[in-house]
Design a protein around this motif. Structure first.
Motif, mmCIF file in Angstrom:
data_model
loop_
_atom_site.group_PDB
_atom_site.id
_atom_site.type_symbol
_atom_site.label_atom_id
_atom_site.label_comp_id
_atom_site.label_asym_id
_atom_site.label_seq_id
_atom_site.Cartn_x
_atom_site.Cartn_y
_atom_site.Cartn_z
ATOM 1 N N LEU A 68 0.841 -1.202 0.000
ATOM 2 C CA LEU A 68 0.000 0.000 0.000
ATOM 3 C C LEU A 68 0.875 1.249 0.000
ATOM 4 O O LEU A 68 0.642 2.184 -0.769
ATOM 5 C CB LEU A 68 -0.918 -0.019 1.227
ATOM 6 C CG LEU A 68 -1.900 1.138 1.377
ATOM 7 C CD1 LEU A 68 -2.920 1.122 0.253
ATOM 8 C CD2 LEU A 68 -2.595 1.048 2.723
ATOM 9 N N GLN A 69 1.900 1.263 0.832
ATOM 10 C CA GLN A 69 2.819 2.405 0.863
ATOM 11 C C GLN A 69 3.538 2.555 -0.476
ATOM 12 O O GLN A 69 3.688 3.661 -0.984
ATOM 13 C CB GLN A 69 3.827 2.236 1.984
ATOM 14 C CG GLN A 69 4.785 3.396 2.113
ATOM 15 C CD GLN A 69 5.855 3.176 3.167
ATOM 16 O OE1 GLN A 69 5.926 2.130 3.792
ATOM 17 N NE2 GLN A 69 6.685 4.165 3.357
ATOM 18 N N PHE A 70 3.964 1.445 -1.052
ATOM 19 C CA PHE A 70 4.638 1.482 -2.347
ATOM 20 C C PHE A 70 3.716 2.049 -3.416
ATOM 21 O O PHE A 70 4.095 2.936 -4.176
ATOM 22 C CB PHE A 70 5.097 0.065 -2.722
ATOM 23 C CG PHE A 70 5.705 -0.042 -4.088
ATOM 24 C CD1 PHE A 70 6.921 0.544 -4.378
ATOM 25 C CD2 PHE A 70 5.055 -0.736 -5.092
ATOM 26 C CE1 PHE A 70 7.491 0.440 -5.644
ATOM 27 C CE2 PHE A 70 5.612 -0.851 -6.355
ATOM 28 C CZ PHE A 70 6.828 -0.261 -6.632
ATOM 29 N N GLY A 71 2.484 1.542 -3.472
ATOM 30 C CA GLY A 71 1.544 2.001 -4.498
ATOM 31 C C GLY A 71 1.131 3.447 -4.339
ATOM 32 O O GLY A 71 1.077 4.199 -5.314
ATOM 33 N N THR A 76 5.668 9.774 -5.794
ATOM 34 C CA THR A 76 6.146 10.779 -4.847
ATOM 35 C C THR A 76 7.657 10.912 -4.974
ATOM 36 O O THR A 76 8.381 9.932 -4.878
ATOM 37 C CB THR A 76 5.772 10.383 -3.398
ATOM 38 O OG1 THR A 76 4.366 10.234 -3.319
ATOM 39 C CG2 THR A 76 6.235 11.438 -2.412
ATOM 40 N N ASP A 77 8.110 12.124 -5.199
ATOM 41 C CA ASP A 77 9.548 12.357 -5.357
ATOM 42 C C ASP A 77 10.199 12.848 -4.070
ATOM 43 O O ASP A 77 11.408 12.783 -3.921
ATOM 44 C CB ASP A 77 9.802 13.388 -6.463
ATOM 45 C CG ASP A 77 9.433 12.840 -7.832
ATOM 46 O OD1 ASP A 77 9.618 11.619 -8.051
ATOM 47 O OD2 ASP A 77 8.963 13.627 -8.671
ATOM 48 N N ARG A 171 9.456 5.675 -2.258
ATOM 49 C CA ARG A 171 8.789 4.669 -3.088
ATOM 50 C C ARG A 171 9.279 3.270 -2.760
ATOM 51 O O ARG A 171 8.492 2.349 -2.569
ATOM 52 C CB ARG A 171 9.077 5.015 -4.550
ATOM 53 C CG ARG A 171 8.398 4.211 -5.558
ATOM 54 C CD ARG A 171 8.762 4.727 -6.929
ATOM 55 N NE ARG A 171 9.490 5.977 -6.774
ATOM 56 C CZ ARG A 171 9.855 6.782 -7.732
ATOM 57 N NH1 ARG A 171 9.581 6.484 -8.947
ATOM 58 N NH2 ARG A 171 10.512 7.875 -7.509
ATOM 59 N N THR A 172 10.570 3.103 -2.691
ATOM 60 C CA THR A 172 11.119 1.756 -2.491
ATOM 61 C C THR A 172 11.123 1.311 -1.033
ATOM 62 O O THR A 172 11.302 0.134 -0.765
ATOM 63 C CB THR A 172 12.545 1.668 -3.067
ATOM 64 O OG1 THR A 172 13.348 2.701 -2.505
ATOM 65 C CG2 THR A 172 12.523 1.791 -4.576
ATOM 66 N N ALA A 178 7.481 -4.544 2.267
ATOM 67 C CA ALA A 178 6.650 -5.683 1.841
ATOM 68 C C ALA A 178 7.496 -6.938 1.674
ATOM 69 O O ALA A 178 7.106 -8.034 2.098
ATOM 70 C CB ALA A 178 5.925 -5.358 0.539
ATOM 71 N N ILE A 179 8.683 -6.793 1.102
ATOM 72 C CA ILE A 179 9.570 -7.940 0.922
ATOM 73 C C ILE A 179 10.062 -8.451 2.284
ATOM 74 O O ILE A 179 10.154 -9.647 2.505
ATOM 75 C CB ILE A 179 10.744 -7.566 -0.003
ATOM 76 C CG1 ILE A 179 10.213 -7.353 -1.432
ATOM 77 C CG2 ILE A 179 11.822 -8.648 0.013
ATOM 78 C CD1 ILE A 179 11.221 -6.734 -2.380
#
Length: 182
Positions: A68-71, A76-77, A171-172, A178-179
C-alpha cells in the motif's frame, strides 16, 4: 492514533512521543489478549498450527501495508510519504477495528476440536493481574530468556529507520517493507 500523530508531528514534535506511548500501551494490551485467546481457543494438539496461522496473517498485514505504501507513493519524489498514504492507513485501521467484533467469535460460543468449551479464569481485579505479571519476572525461565525477549523486537527500529529510511527513497521503502514481511 499513531498514524495521525505522526502525520501532525511536523507541527508538534511531542505528538510522535504521544503516538508512540499510545501505540506501545495499546499493543501490549492487544498482544496479551491475543495470546490468551489463541491459547484458550486451541487444544494442545492444534496450538502450533493456530500460532503459525496467526503469524502468516500477521505478516500478510505487513506485506499489504508495504505494498500500500509502495503504491500510494509510487509517484512521490519527496522524502516523506504523501498525505494520502497516512489517511489510507488510518482508514484501514478504522475499518479493521470496526470489523473485528463481527469477525471474532465470542469465547462463550467457541467449541474446541475435542468438544470442550472455552473457559477463562476471572481475576479478582486488574491489580491482581498486574501483580501476577510482576511476579512472573521471578520465574527462572523468564529470567533466563529476558534478554532474548527484549532483543526479539529491538532491531525493528534500526531495520526500518536506520537501514530502510536511509538507503531507500519513499517509493522503495514500501516495497522493501513488503519484501521484509513476506
Amino acid at each position: 492514533v499513531y498514524a495521525v500523530c505522526i502525520y501532525f508531528t511536523p507541527s508538534c514534535l511531542a505528538l510522535a512521543a504521544l503516538g508512540g506511548v499510545v501505540l506501545g500501551v495499546g499493543a501490549g494490551l492487544f498482544w496479551a489478549a491475543q495470546g490468551a485467546l489463541m491459547m484458550a481457543y486451541a487444544t494442545p494438539g492444534s496450538r502450533g498450527r493456530l500460532i503459525a496461522l496467526f503469524w502468516v496473517i500477521f505478516n500478510l498485514g505487513g506485506v499489504a501495508g508495504g505494498l500500500l505504501q509502495f503504491g500510494l507513493n509510487f509517484r512521490t519524489d519527496g522524502g516523506a510519504a504523501s498525505p494520502l498514504s497516512y489517511f489510507a492507513f488510518v482508514t484501514a485501521m478504522l475499518a479493521g477495528a470496526a470489523a473485528a467484533p463481527y469477525l471474532m467469535a465470542a469465547p462463550s460460543s467457541v467449541v474446541r476440536d475435542d468438544g470442550s468449551h472455552v473457559h477463562f479464569e476471572q481475576a479478582e481485579s486488574p491489580w491482581v493481574e498486574v501483580w501476577a505479571a510482576v511476579q512472573a519476572i521471578h520465574d527462572p525461565f523468564i529470567q533466563r530468556n529476558l534478554l532474548f525477549f527484549l532483543a526479539s523486537n529491538w532491531f525493528y527500529t534500526y531495520n526500518f529507520n536506520g537501514f530502510n529510511g536511509h538507503q531507500f527513497n519513499i517509493r522503495t521503502r514500501g516495497l522493501n517493507s513488503a519484501i521484509f514481511w513476506g
